[in-house]
Design a protein around this motif. Structure first.
Motif, PDB file in Angstrom:
ATOM      1  N   THR A  12     -65.465 -51.113 -30.716  1.00 29.02           N
ATOM      2  CA  THR A  12     -64.646 -50.983 -31.913  1.00 29.02           C
ATOM      3  C   THR A  12     -65.406 -51.647 -33.050  1.00 29.02           C
ATOM      4  OG1 THR A  12     -62.530 -50.961 -30.756  1.00 29.02           O
ATOM      5  CG2 THR A  12     -62.496 -51.669 -33.041  1.00 29.02           C
ATOM      6  N   ILE A  13     -65.497 -50.950 -34.161  1.00 29.11           N
ATOM      7  CA  ILE A  13     -66.193 -51.531 -35.323  1.00 29.11           C
ATOM      8  C   ILE A  13     -65.241 -51.558 -36.520  1.00 29.11           C
ATOM      9  CG2 ILE A  13     -68.441 -50.710 -34.507  1.00 29.11           C
ATOM     10  CD1 ILE A  13     -67.120 -49.142 -37.635  1.00 29.11           C
ATOM     11  N   LEU A  14     -65.495 -52.516 -37.404  1.00 25.28           N
ATOM     12  CA  LEU A  14     -64.808 -52.557 -38.705  1.00 25.28           C
ATOM     13  C   LEU A  14     -65.824 -52.924 -39.764  1.00 25.28           C
ATOM     14  CD1 LEU A  14     -62.623 -54.239 -36.625  1.00 25.28           C
ATOM     15  CD2 LEU A  14     -61.277 -54.098 -38.706  1.00 25.28           C
ATOM     16  N   TRP A  15     -65.606 -52.448 -40.959  1.00 26.15           N
ATOM     17  CA  TRP A  15     -66.386 -52.921 -42.100  1.00 26.15           C
ATOM     18  C   TRP A  15     -65.528 -53.916 -42.868  1.00 26.15           C
ATOM     19  CZ3 TRP A  15     -68.403 -47.856 -44.883  1.00 26.15           C
ATOM     20  CH2 TRP A  15     -69.189 -47.113 -43.982  1.00 26.15           C
ATOM     21  N   ILE A  16     -66.146 -55.014 -43.251  1.00 20.52           N
ATOM     22  CA  ILE A  16     -65.439 -56.046 -44.019  1.00 20.52           C
ATOM     23  C   ILE A  16     -66.265 -56.345 -45.262  1.00 20.52           C
ATOM     24  CG2 ILE A  16     -64.590 -58.423 -43.972  1.00 20.52           C
ATOM     25  CD1 ILE A  16     -64.308 -57.995 -40.873  1.00 20.52           C
ATOM     26  N   ASP A  17     -65.646 -56.269 -46.415  1.00 22.01           N
ATOM     27  CA  ASP A  17     -66.429 -56.395 -47.651  1.00 22.01           C
ATOM     28  C   ASP A  17     -66.664 -57.864 -48.040  1.00 22.01           C
ATOM     29  OD1 ASP A  17     -64.187 -57.358 -48.979  1.00 22.01           O
ATOM     30  OD2 ASP A  17     -63.753 -55.477 -50.034  1.00 22.01           O
ATOM     31  N   GLU A  18     -67.306 -58.059 -49.181  1.00 20.73           N
ATOM     32  CA  GLU A  18     -67.717 -59.393 -49.606  1.00 20.73           C
ATOM     33  C   GLU A  18     -66.526 -60.326 -49.832  1.00 20.73           C
ATOM     34  OE1 GLU A  18     -68.743 -56.503 -50.749  1.00 20.73           O
ATOM     35  OE2 GLU A  18     -70.846 -56.518 -51.369  1.00 20.73           O
ATOM     36  N   GLY A  20     -63.899 -60.345 -47.939  1.00 18.33           N
ATOM     37  CA  GLY A  20     -63.188 -60.534 -46.675  1.00 18.33           C
ATOM     38  C   GLY A  20     -62.085 -59.522 -46.468  1.00 18.33           C
ATOM     39  N   ARG A  21     -62.176 -58.375 -47.138  1.00 24.22           N
ATOM     40  CA  ARG A  21     -61.150 -57.343 -46.984  1.00 24.22           C
ATOM     41  C   ARG A  21     -61.671 -56.206 -46.095  1.00 24.22           C
ATOM     42  NH1 ARG A  21     -56.849 -57.602 -50.276  1.00 24.22           N
ATOM     43  NH2 ARG A  21     -56.523 -55.367 -50.421  1.00 24.22           N
ATOM     44  N   ILE A  22     -60.780 -55.636 -45.327  1.00 26.74           N
ATOM     45  CA  ILE A  22     -61.149 -54.543 -44.433  1.00 26.74           C
ATOM     46  C   ILE A  22     -61.454 -53.302 -45.261  1.00 26.74           C
ATOM     47  CG2 ILE A  22     -60.330 -53.034 -42.571  1.00 26.74           C
ATOM     48  CD1 ILE A  22     -58.531 -55.418 -41.668  1.00 26.74           C
ATOM     49  N   ALA A  23     -62.690 -52.833 -45.155  1.00 26.38           N
ATOM     50  CA  ALA A  23     -63.121 -51.676 -45.940  1.00 26.38           C
ATOM     51  C   ALA A  23     -63.214 -50.420 -45.080  1.00 26.38           C
ATOM     52  CB  ALA A  23     -64.486 -51.962 -46.574  1.00 26.38           C
ATOM     53  N   ARG A  24     -63.186 -50.581 -43.789  1.00 30.40           N
ATOM     54  CA  ARG A  24     -63.086 -49.476 -42.834  1.00 30.40           C
ATOM     55  C   ARG A  24     -62.387 -50.043 -41.608  1.00 30.40           C
ATOM     56  NH1 ARG A  24     -65.388 -44.611 -42.520  1.00 30.40           N
ATOM     57  NH2 ARG A  24     -65.405 -43.538 -40.542  1.00 30.40           N
ATOM     58  N   PRO A  25     -61.240 -49.460 -41.217  1.00 28.28           N
ATOM     59  CA  PRO A  25     -60.479 -50.061 -40.112  1.00 28.28           C
ATOM     60  C   PRO A  25     -61.090 -49.694 -38.766  1.00 28.28           C
ATOM     61  CG  PRO A  25     -59.374 -48.081 -40.844  1.00 28.28           C
ATOM     62  CD  PRO A  25     -60.596 -48.235 -41.728  1.00 28.28           C
ATOM     63  N   ASN A  26     -60.451 -50.193 -37.711  1.00 23.58           N
ATOM     64  CA  ASN A  26     -60.932 -49.964 -36.341  1.00 23.58           C
ATOM     65  C   ASN A  26     -61.424 -48.530 -36.150  1.00 23.58           C
ATOM     66  OD1 ASN A  26     -59.526 -52.362 -36.321  1.00 23.58           O
ATOM     67  ND2 ASN A  26     -58.605 -52.031 -34.302  1.00 23.58           N
ATOM     68  N   ARG A  51     -75.312 -47.646 -43.736  1.00 24.99           N
ATOM     69  CA  ARG A  51     -76.480 -48.009 -44.552  1.00 24.99           C
ATOM     70  C   ARG A  51     -76.191 -47.762 -46.032  1.00 24.99           C
ATOM     71  NH1 ARG A  51     -79.284 -44.740 -40.666  1.00 24.99           N
ATOM     72  NH2 ARG A  51     -80.144 -46.039 -38.995  1.00 24.99           N
ATOM     73  N   ALA A  52     -75.576 -46.629 -46.330  1.00 25.68           N
ATOM     74  CA  ALA A  52     -75.280 -46.288 -47.726  1.00 25.68           C
ATOM     75  C   ALA A  52     -74.313 -47.298 -48.338  1.00 25.68           C
ATOM     76  CB  ALA A  52     -74.700 -44.874 -47.805  1.00 25.68           C
ATOM     77  N   TRP A  53     -73.320 -47.699 -47.561  1.00 27.10           N
ATOM     78  CA  TRP A  53     -72.338 -48.675 -48.066  1.00 27.10           C
ATOM     79  C   TRP A  53     -73.010 -50.030 -48.326  1.00 27.10           C
ATOM     80  CZ3 TRP A  53     -69.777 -52.766 -44.970  1.00 27.10           C
ATOM     81  CH2 TRP A  53     -68.784 -53.435 -45.686  1.00 27.10           C
ATOM     82  N   VAL A  54     -73.835 -50.464 -47.377  1.00 26.04           N
ATOM     83  CA  VAL A  54     -74.496 -51.766 -47.515  1.00 26.04           C
ATOM     84  C   VAL A  54     -75.425 -51.764 -48.717  1.00 26.04           C
ATOM     85  CG1 VAL A  54     -76.156 -53.343 -46.424  1.00 26.04           C
ATOM     86  CG2 VAL A  54     -74.281 -52.372 -45.082  1.00 26.04           C
TER      87      VAL A  54
ATOM     88  N   GLN B 122     -68.999 -65.785 -43.566  1.00 22.20           N
ATOM     89  CA  GLN B 122     -69.777 -64.653 -44.074  1.00 22.20           C
ATOM     90  C   GLN B 122     -69.270 -64.159 -45.433  1.00 22.20           C
ATOM     91  OE1 GLN B 122     -72.475 -63.983 -42.268  1.00 22.20           O
ATOM     92  NE2 GLN B 122     -71.698 -65.528 -40.847  1.00 22.20           N
ATOM     93  N   ARG B 123     -68.279 -64.857 -45.995  1.00 21.76           N
ATOM     94  CA  ARG B 123     -67.731 -64.435 -47.287  1.00 21.76           C
ATOM     95  C   ARG B 123     -68.869 -64.297 -48.309  1.00 21.76           C
ATOM     96  NH1 ARG B 123     -62.268 -64.873 -48.296  1.00 21.76           N
ATOM     97  NH2 ARG B 123     -62.172 -64.510 -46.084  1.00 21.76           N
ATOM     98  N   GLY B 124     -68.819 -63.221 -49.099  1.00 23.28           N
ATOM     99  CA  GLY B 124     -69.889 -62.969 -50.063  1.00 23.28           C
ATOM    100  C   GLY B 124     -70.911 -61.971 -49.544  1.00 23.28           C
ATOM    101  N   LYS B 125     -70.800 -61.637 -48.252  1.00 21.47           N
ATOM    102  CA  LYS B 125     -71.698 -60.631 -47.664  1.00 21.47           C
ATOM    103  C   LYS B 125     -70.847 -59.500 -47.081  1.00 21.47           C
ATOM    104  CE  LYS B 125     -74.673 -64.259 -45.769  1.00 21.47           C
ATOM    105  NZ  LYS B 125     -75.061 -64.886 -44.488  1.00 21.47           N
ATOM    106  N   LYS B 126     -71.443 -58.325 -47.001  1.00 20.48           N
ATOM    107  CA  LYS B 126     -70.794 -57.247 -46.275  1.00 20.48           C
ATOM    108  C   LYS B 126     -70.967 -57.508 -44.771  1.00 20.48           C
ATOM    109  CE  LYS B 126     -71.069 -53.614 -49.718  1.00 20.48           C
ATOM    110  NZ  LYS B 126     -72.030 -52.914 -50.560  1.00 20.48           N
ATOM    111  N   VAL B 127     -69.931 -57.271 -44.012  1.00 24.14           N
ATOM    112  CA  VAL B 127     -69.955 -57.570 -42.575  1.00 24.14           C
ATOM    113  C   VAL B 127     -69.638 -56.308 -41.773  1.00 24.14           C
ATOM    114  CG1 VAL B 127     -68.783 -58.847 -40.723  1.00 24.14           C
ATOM    115  CG2 VAL B 127     -69.261 -59.981 -42.905  1.00 24.14           C
ATOM    116  N   LEU B 128     -70.454 -56.051 -40.767  1.00 21.38           N
ATOM    117  CA  LEU B 128     -70.114 -55.045 -39.751  1.00 21.38           C
ATOM    118  C   LEU B 128     -69.638 -55.817 -38.528  1.00 21.38           C
ATOM    119  CD1 LEU B 128     -70.109 -52.143 -38.553  1.00 21.38           C
ATOM    120  CD2 LEU B 128     -72.434 -52.614 -37.741  1.00 21.38           C
TER     121      LEU B 128
END
Lengths: 157, 135
Positions: A12-18, A20-26, A51-54, B122-128
């Protein structure tokens, strides 16, 4: 972590933005195509989006899209996790026989939660990589269910 | 004779003294320290949030009825009387509300060397975030 994030299988993967918010759920995504033949999931589509998002070259999902794609925990799933917690505690203390009914009940409450059903196989004397596992997968899929359900497949059905 | 019940909750555990393992209670004065809730005339309260509860069912001579408490907080309670242990799970409502807020729940886990890392580091960075298993 499965309890906090409502995870029911791996990967299971999630994206979390800078912030700390979920930018792509499970979602279901692999880091390589080692298991593609078995799972039918091509890792490259997710990796390209990631890669594009990062790099800031592609979008994440909007908050509305994230919420629409989330599967929030149900009462039965939380009860299954409580059964699992109790059973694990008993197993760790050598009370495997007394733990077993709780593992079974957890599986009945949340048959789709393979973090519990598969994740407890080893401690129950079952093979999580072999026939015991294939038996529960086959039962699950023959009943018309999907073992891996990526977001894209869910949204297109 | 009182027994000691191990109460598994919120990733940890507490030992509480109970009069009846078949119908366990939690001492009223341990409620806030153990579960973070306080019994007030308006119900079970935590901060500004209060949950209504039938206090005639909740309050017993030997403490607060754990089953009634769990129901009021929408938390699953599973018990094993033989081994004097109970698991109080998280409420699906609380978990769902937290996830729907889109604030990624924080957690702390050790790396292979035992060094602890929190998601919030990790706040301030994008996290997978990847959950995987070797089973």
């Amino acid at each position: 972590m499965p309890d906090l994030y409502g995870m029911i299988n791996v990967p299971t993967i999630l994206w979390i933005d800078e912030e700390g918010r979920i930018a792509r759920p499970n979602d279901v995504a692999f880091g390589s195509n080692d298991f593609k033949e078995m799972t039918g999931i091509d890792s490259e589509a997710h990796l390209e989006r990631l890669r594009a998002w990062v790099r800031g070259e592609g979008p994440a999902m909007t908050p509305e899209e994230v919420r629409a794609a989330q599967s929030l925990p149900t009462e039965a799933e939380q009860e299954a996790r409580a059964e699992f917690t109790l059973a694990w505690w008993l197993s760790q203390r050598g009370h495997g026989d007394d733990a077993e009914p709780h593992y079974v009940r957890a599986g009945e409450l949340a048959p789709h939660d393979f973090t519990i059903r598969r994740g407890t196989m080893l401690i129950r004397g079952l093979d999580p990589m072999g026939e015991d596992f294939m038996q529960i997968v086959n039962e699950w899929t023959e009943a018309g269910n999907t073992f891996y359900r990526p977001l894209e497949a869910a949204s297109s059905s | 004779m009182p027994d000691t019940l191990t109460l598994l909750h919120d990733g940890g555990s507490d030992e509480i003294t109970v009069a009846d393992l078949a119908r366990p209670t939690i001492p009223a004065d341990a409620l806030e320290d153990t579960l973070g809730w306080d019994l007030q005339p308006e119900g079970l309260c935590r901060g500004v949030a209060c949950v209504p509860v039938d206090q005639s069912a909740l309050v017993r001579e030997d403490g607060l009825d754990l089953g009634v408490l769990a129901d009021a907080l929408q938390r699953p309670l599973v018990t094993d009387e033989k081994h004097a242990v109970a698991a109080l799970g998280a409420s699906h409502h609380d978990r769902g509300q937290a996830l729907a807020s889109l604030e990624a729940p924080d957690f702390t886990l050790p790396d292979l060397d035992g060094t602890l890392h929190s998601l919030s580091d990790q706040r301030g960075k994008k996290v997978l975030l990847v959950a995987y298993a070797s089973w």
